[in-house]
Enzyme design. Structure first.
Site, mmCIF file in Angstrom:
data_model
loop_
_atom_site.group_PDB
_atom_site.id
_atom_site.type_symbol
_atom_site.label_atom_id
_atom_site.label_comp_id
_atom_site.label_asym_id
_atom_site.label_seq_id
_atom_site.Cartn_x
_atom_site.Cartn_y
_atom_site.Cartn_z
ATOM 1 C CB THR A 180 10.212 -10.445 -11.758
ATOM 2 O OG1 THR A 180 11.193 -10.215 -12.770
ATOM 3 C CG2 THR A 180 9.495 -11.757 -12.025
ATOM 4 N N GLY A 207 0.814 -1.206 0.000
ATOM 5 C CA GLY A 207 0.000 0.000 0.000
ATOM 6 C C GLY A 207 0.849 1.259 0.000
ATOM 7 C CG HIS A 211 -0.492 -6.588 5.003
ATOM 8 N ND1 HIS A 211 -0.451 -6.251 6.316
ATOM 9 C CD2 HIS A 211 -0.042 -5.509 4.330
ATOM 10 C CE1 HIS A 211 0.016 -5.019 6.451
ATOM 11 N NE2 HIS A 211 0.272 -4.543 5.255
ATOM 12 C CD GLN A 226 -7.155 -0.421 7.707
ATOM 13 O OE1 GLN A 226 -7.983 -1.328 7.827
ATOM 14 N NE2 GLN A 226 -5.912 -0.541 8.130
ATOM 15 C CB CYS A 237 7.249 4.008 22.930
ATOM 16 S SG CYS A 237 8.520 4.524 24.065
ATOM 17 C CG ASN A 262 -4.735 3.875 9.757
ATOM 18 O OD1 ASN A 262 -4.974 4.937 9.189
ATOM 19 N ND2 ASN A 262 -3.669 3.709 10.518
ATOM 20 C CB SER A 299 -2.301 -2.978 1.425
ATOM 21 O OG SER A 299 -1.366 -3.872 1.980
HETATM 22 C C1 LIG Z 1 -1.628 -0.558 6.327
HETATM 23 C C2 LIG Z 1 -1.955 0.721 5.667
HETATM 24 C C3 LIG Z 1 -1.119 1.249 4.667
HETATM 25 C C4 LIG Z 1 0.183 0.614 4.278
HETATM 26 O O1 LIG Z 1 0.037 -0.580 3.576
HETATM 27 P P1 LIG Z 1 1.322 -1.527 3.445
HETATM 28 O O2 LIG Z 1 0.899 -2.582 2.463
HETATM 29 O O3 LIG Z 1 1.589 -2.076 4.805
HETATM 30 O O4 LIG Z 1 2.424 -0.677 2.931
HETATM 31 C C5 LIG Z 1 -1.491 2.421 4.073
HETATM 32 N N1 LIG Z 1 -2.627 3.052 4.418
HETATM 33 C C6 LIG Z 1 -3.456 2.585 5.354
HETATM 34 C C7 LIG Z 1 -4.717 3.322 5.673
HETATM 35 C C8 LIG Z 1 -3.154 1.399 6.024
HETATM 36 O O5 LIG Z 1 -3.962 0.940 6.969
#
Ligand SMILES: *Cc1c(COP(=O)(O)O)cnc(C)c1O
Length: 394
Positions: free
Chosen positions: A244, A76, A208, A186, A332, A158, A206
């Site tokens: 790639t 992302g 994950h 999100q 922190c 997020n 993204s």
């Molecule tokens: C997690 C997140 C990202 C970053 O995505 P990655 O794949 O971890 O780089 C960007 N924007 C928001 C709102 C996210 O929650």
């Protein structure tokens, strides 16, 4: 630290999600036998290329986009950077960006380093939010100018789950000939989308955050929108992103998108029921607890609650003893606990911002887990308050 509950209760899905078993299943052949390069001329590589194209179609279908509008990236963060830097190179004479005070660090920190990255001086307008985390569209309209190259506003936050009216904001930008980017990392899978009907030029997602693996992302670029690649190199992704392809993860992301588009409404309403039960239960059981973010226009899976007079990180450590995973709204940095920029922008009072916890659910959470958390949390907060010099009772 020993744990009092052997099973992990995972409520940190806005940080990352579990890879769905069905997603993993579809990935396996591309990590074993089907290792060809999708760009190769031979049939062995060609069938891998077909899998990438099928994934592209599945992503496009979830977004209501066309396959040619989908470019696979590494994450992302890369998609966010690519969109902004592309717009600035498309309009080198325009030096103004409009964004918000509550963006993810992927956009927030990029905007802070733009001058170094591009060698130009940029003016960045960061829109305010109110105490419920919402934007003021009048302030937004007044911020747009002939010098504005791009607007970047996240679809959903997020930390709080608050949803921004990006459809309307994109239309307002387009009326002025300004490009519009949204970080929808999100939002994808939680909010139905039909990009064909919207004025959004760039959208980031993204893998994950959506039950696909880490290390794969997507940048949607609307057909007809000028585009300058961030990673030049090979001709992969029709020249839009060299390197790639991460084939197995792309295949996994395609499957995750297909799964998200099936029963989206049903799955989200089940998650919403669990979230509401958790949220209402905690607010009722714990005195001096407050919800951060507007109740209504919010992602179905997220709740951000402040427990006054206790430290978020201390709460997390106690939750960890029960294997309950969540996040705190303070981090922190250089030895001192700083409340998050999102809660600060909302003006959450000091004593509340420090004790904020974000619970973010997924389709894998169960009602038993909610009951377990509701059973443990009040005692955790109470015991920490007994130790707090600021706590003077109810
Ligand atoms: C997690 C997140 C990202 C970053 O995505 P990655 O794949 O971890 O780089 C960007 N924007 C928001 C709102 C996210 O929650």
């Amino acid at each position: 630290m020993s744990s009092l509950n052997s099973k992990v209760v995972y409520m940190d899905n806005n940080a990352t999600t579990k890879v769905a078993p069905e997603v993993f299943e579809e990935m396996i052949p591309y990590l074993t036998d089907l290792y060809g390069n999708p760009s190769s001329m031979h049939t062995f590589g060609g069938q891998v290329g077909e899998a990438v194209e099928q994934a592209r179609e599945r992503v496009a279908s979830l977004l209501g986009a066309e396959p040619q509008e989908i470019t696979f990236t590494s994450c992302g963060t890369e998609s966010d950077s690519t969109a902004i830097l592309s717009a600035l190179q498309t309009f080198p004479e325009k030096r103004h960006i409009v964004t918000t005070r509550v963006e993810h660090p992927a956009i927030k920190n990029l905007c802070e380093t733009l001058d170094t990255l591009t060698g130009h001086k940029h003016r960045v307008t960061r829109l305010k939010v109110n105490s419920e985390g919402q934007l003021d569209l009048k302030e937004y309209e007044e911020a747009l100018s002939d010098d504005t190259a791009i607007v970047s506003v996240m679809w959903a936050n997020n930390e709080t789950g608050v949803i921004f009216p990006v459809e309307e904001m994109a239309a307002m930008a387009h009326k002025r000939g300004i490009l519009f980017h949204t970080d929808a990392v999100q939002a994808v899978g939680k909010i139905p989308m039909n990009l064909k009907e919207l004025d959004i030029d760039f959208l980031s997602m993204s893998g994950h955050k959506l039950h696909a693996p880490k290390g794969v992302g997507v940048l949607y670029v609307k057909r007809g929108t000028a585009f300058v690649p961030y990673l030049s190199g090979g001709h992969q992704e029709r020249g839009r992103r060299g390197g790639t392809e991460n084939v197995a993860s792309i295949v996994g992301l395609g499957k995750a998108c297909e799964m998200a588009s099936q029963n989206m409404e049903e799955e989200n309403s089940r998650v919403r029921y669990l979230r509401d039960k958790l949220e209402e239960g905690l607010l009722k059981a714990v005195p001096k607890s407050l919800l951060n973010g507007v109740k209504k226009d919010r992602l179905p899976n997220t709740t951000n609650i402040s427990f006054e007079y206790v430290e978020g990180e201390a709460i997390l450590l106690h939750m960890n003893r029960y294997n309950i995973c969540a996040s705190s709204g303070s981090a922190c940095t250089s030895g001192s606990l700083e409340p998050s920029h999102v809660l600060r922008a909302m003006g959450v009072p000091f004593t509340a911002a420090h004790g904020s916890i974000r619970f973010s659910l997924s389709v894998y959470n169960t009602e038993e887990e909610i009951d377990f958390v509701l059973e443990k949390m009040p005692a955790i907060i109470e015991s920490l308050r007994q130790m707090s010099p600021f706590w003077k009772g109810e």
